[in-house]
Design a protein around this motif. Structure first.
Motif, PDB file in Angstrom:
ATOM      1  N   MET A   1       0.835  -1.201   0.000  1.00  0.00           N
ATOM      2  CA  MET A   1       0.000   0.000   0.000  1.00  0.00           C
ATOM      3  C   MET A   1       0.869   1.250   0.000  1.00  0.00           C
ATOM      4  SD  MET A   1      -3.139  -1.206   0.171  1.00  0.00           S
ATOM      5  CE  MET A   1      -4.221   0.039   0.878  1.00  0.00           C
TER       6      MET A   1
ATOM      7  N   GLN B   1       1.526   4.981   1.425  1.00  0.00           N
ATOM      8  CA  GLN B   1       1.246   5.779   2.622  1.00  0.00           C
ATOM      9  C   GLN B   1       1.361   7.257   2.241  1.00  0.00           C
ATOM     10  OE1 GLN B   1       0.631   3.588   5.233  1.00  0.00           O
ATOM     11  NE2 GLN B   1       1.157   2.028   3.717  1.00  0.00           N
TER      12      GLN B   1
ATOM     13  N   LEU C   1     -13.183  10.417   1.330  1.00  0.00           N
ATOM     14  CA  LEU C   1     -12.251   9.457   0.747  1.00  0.00           C
ATOM     15  C   LEU C   1     -12.652   8.004   0.970  1.00  0.00           C
ATOM     16  CD1 LEU C   1      -8.774  11.086   1.484  1.00  0.00           C
ATOM     17  CD2 LEU C   1     -10.195  11.240  -0.566  1.00  0.00           C
ATOM     18  N   ARG C   2     -13.274   7.704   2.105  1.00  0.00           N
ATOM     19  CA  ARG C   2     -13.659   6.315   2.353  1.00  0.00           C
ATOM     20  C   ARG C   2     -15.127   6.051   2.037  1.00  0.00           C
ATOM     21  NH1 ARG C   2     -12.656   2.155   7.418  1.00  0.00           N
ATOM     22  NH2 ARG C   2     -14.552   0.938   7.076  1.00  0.00           N
TER      23      ARG C   2
ATOM     24  N   TYR D   1     -11.776   5.167  -1.767  1.00  0.00           N
ATOM     25  CA  TYR D   1     -10.383   5.130  -2.195  1.00  0.00           C
ATOM     26  C   TYR D   1      -9.475   4.398  -1.209  1.00  0.00           C
ATOM     27  CZ  TYR D   1     -11.260   8.628  -5.857  1.00  0.00           C
ATOM     28  OH  TYR D   1     -11.705   9.292  -6.964  1.00  0.00           O
ATOM     29  N   CYS D   2      -9.875   4.351   0.061  1.00  0.00           N
ATOM     30  CA  CYS D   2      -8.961   3.798   1.057  1.00  0.00           C
ATOM     31  C   CYS D   2      -9.737   3.250   2.253  1.00  0.00           C
ATOM     32  CB  CYS D   2      -7.971   4.862   1.529  1.00  0.00           C
ATOM     33  SG  CYS D   2      -8.753   6.370   2.119  1.00  0.00           S
ATOM     34  N   TYR D   3      -9.054   2.405   3.017  1.00  0.00           N
ATOM     35  CA  TYR D   3      -9.613   1.870   4.259  1.00  0.00           C
ATOM     36  C   TYR D   3      -9.246   2.766   5.437  1.00  0.00           C
ATOM     37  CZ  TYR D   3     -10.125  -1.151   8.344  1.00  0.00           C
ATOM     38  OH  TYR D   3     -10.459  -1.650   9.570  1.00  0.00           O
TER      39      TYR D   3
ATOM     40  N   VAL E   1      -7.945   6.341   6.859  1.00  0.00           N
ATOM     41  CA  VAL E   1      -7.748   7.762   6.603  1.00  0.00           C
ATOM     42  C   VAL E   1      -8.097   8.524   7.877  1.00  0.00           C
ATOM     43  CG1 VAL E   1     -10.094   7.981   5.634  1.00  0.00           C
ATOM     44  CG2 VAL E   1      -8.357   9.732   5.143  1.00  0.00           C
TER      45      VAL E   1
ATOM     46  N   ALA F   1      -3.466   8.928   4.799  1.00  0.00           N
ATOM     47  CA  ALA F   1      -4.305   7.941   4.128  1.00  0.00           C
ATOM     48  C   ALA F   1      -3.424   6.825   3.595  1.00  0.00           C
ATOM     49  CB  ALA F   1      -5.098   8.574   2.990  1.00  0.00           C
ATOM     50  N   SER F   2      -3.956   5.621   3.599  1.00  0.00           N
ATOM     51  CA  SER F   2      -3.277   4.468   3.029  1.00  0.00           C
ATOM     52  C   SER F   2      -4.140   3.937   1.894  1.00  0.00           C
ATOM     53  CB  SER F   2      -3.082   3.394   4.100  1.00  0.00           C
ATOM     54  OG  SER F   2      -2.533   2.223   3.547  1.00  0.00           O
ATOM     55  N   ALA F   3      -3.563   3.870   0.692  1.00  0.00           N
ATOM     56  CA  ALA F   3      -4.347   3.489  -0.480  1.00  0.00           C
ATOM     57  C   ALA F   3      -3.542   2.542  -1.363  1.00  0.00           C
ATOM     58  CB  ALA F   3      -4.751   4.728  -1.274  1.00  0.00           C
ATOM     59  N   SER F   4      -4.244   1.780  -2.190  1.00  0.00           N
ATOM     60  CA  SER F   4      -3.561   0.892  -3.130  1.00  0.00           C
ATOM     61  C   SER F   4      -2.874   1.725  -4.207  1.00  0.00           C
ATOM     62  CB  SER F   4      -4.560  -0.066  -3.773  1.00  0.00           C
ATOM     63  OG  SER F   4      -5.505   0.651  -4.544  1.00  0.00           O
TER      64      SER F   4
END
Length: 307
Positions: free
Chosen positions: A235, A237, A275-276, A281-283, A285, A302-305
């Motif tokens: 992921m 960061q 965002l969630r 977009y992410c789990y 945030v 935020a942590s995103a793929s």
């Protein structure tokens, strides 16, 4: 009832918040020392000392300390930060004085036995290595290094494996003597308790010798711009950080916390909802507002793929 601040004759500062309807008492011993105070050849020493406070005193083994709180339905733990070390507990109200007696013992009579030091060294090394496997924790460390490179404010709280391996018993005992036995100490107690008994329990502590001297910190020199770090995590960061002046008043401090709550500290915050919940977009945030004695930081994460 109002919160009361007082100064005991033995040098301890005391904050009491009586809550007569409570069934428990929450107690915190706050020592004015943390990773920011450490010289480069002793990084991680405050955190190491924190661990050793639980490893036995002249009258109690490590197991005795753990059982003492378990048997009364209490809880005790500790943490080290950049400018503070805190030992804290929650116990049923009728055991508040007993909890203080045990914490006094840890503060004044910890043994630092060579055998326990070596065992705990391995535990801390495992703790440090495990943090490398946590993308969020590893990224947070990198962010502090990017904002305050090679400055005491960004020193790792736990230190590195090499730092911990270099510390010897004499180092730990000296740090304990200076900053735990004799350093600045603030004790905060909230809940249902007898103020008379609390004061009597705390006044048994020996006088603090005032040998604690805060290093003359230079003001932090924050760096701005974009920083990109490669890592093997799956992921990405993402951090957006704003370096701020420390709040000058309580009202200003509270205003920043309110703003942080609106931005990303709760499930109804702008970041979480946009965002969630809406974009997915992410789990993870959130945002946070952190302060030190001479600076402040507002950060969104935020942590995103990678897509």
């Amino acid at each position: 009832m109002p919160v009361a601040l007082s100064h005991l004759d033995n040098g301890i500062d005391l904050i009491l918040e009586p809550i007569v309807t409570a069934k428990t008492a929450a107690i915190g011993f706050w020592f004015s020392v943390g990773s920011r105070y450490e010289p480069k050849n002793q990084r991680g020493i405050t955190h190491f000392v924190e661990h050793m406070l639980f490893k036995g005193t002249s009258s109690r083994t490590a197991r005795d300390i753990a059982l003492a709180f378990d048997r009364i339905g209490g809880y005790i733990n500790a943490f080290t930060d950049r400018e503070n070390l805190c030992v804290h507990c929650v116990v049923p109200s009728e055991y508040a004085e007993k909890a203080i007696e045990i914490m006094n013992d840890m503060m004044n009579h910890s043994l630092f036995s060579p055998e326990e030091i070596e065992k705990e060294r391995q535990v801390i090394e495992s703790e440090i290595i495990s943090s490398y496997d946590d993308p969020e924790e590893a990224a947070n460390e990198a962010v502090f290094q990017a904002i305050w490179p090679n400055q005491s404010l960004s020193q790792s709280i736990a230190g590195s494996v090499e730092d911990i391996a270099s510390l010897v018993r004499e180092d730990l005992l000296d740090w304990y003597t200076r900053y735990i036995q004799n350093g600045k100490l603030l004790i905060c107690i909230s809940g249902n308790f007898s103020e008379r008994k609390i004061r009597a329990a705390l006044e048994t502590n020996p006088d603090r010798k005032k040998i604690f001297n805060e290093p003359p910190f230079s003001l932090p020199n924050p760096h701005e711009g974009f920083h990109f770090l490669s890592a093997s995590f799956q992921m990405e960061q993402l951090f957006f950080c704003y370096n701020l002046e420390k709040p000058k008043t309580l009202q200003e401090y509270l205003h920043w916390h309110i703003l942080n709550a609106i931005i990303g500290d709760t499930m109804s915050s702008r970041l979480f909802q946009s965002l969630r919940e809406r974009a997915a977009y992410c789990y993870t945030v959130y945002s946070y507002y952190a302060t030190s004695s001479d600076s402040a930081l507002l950060c969104a994460y935020a942590s995103a793929s990678k897509k």
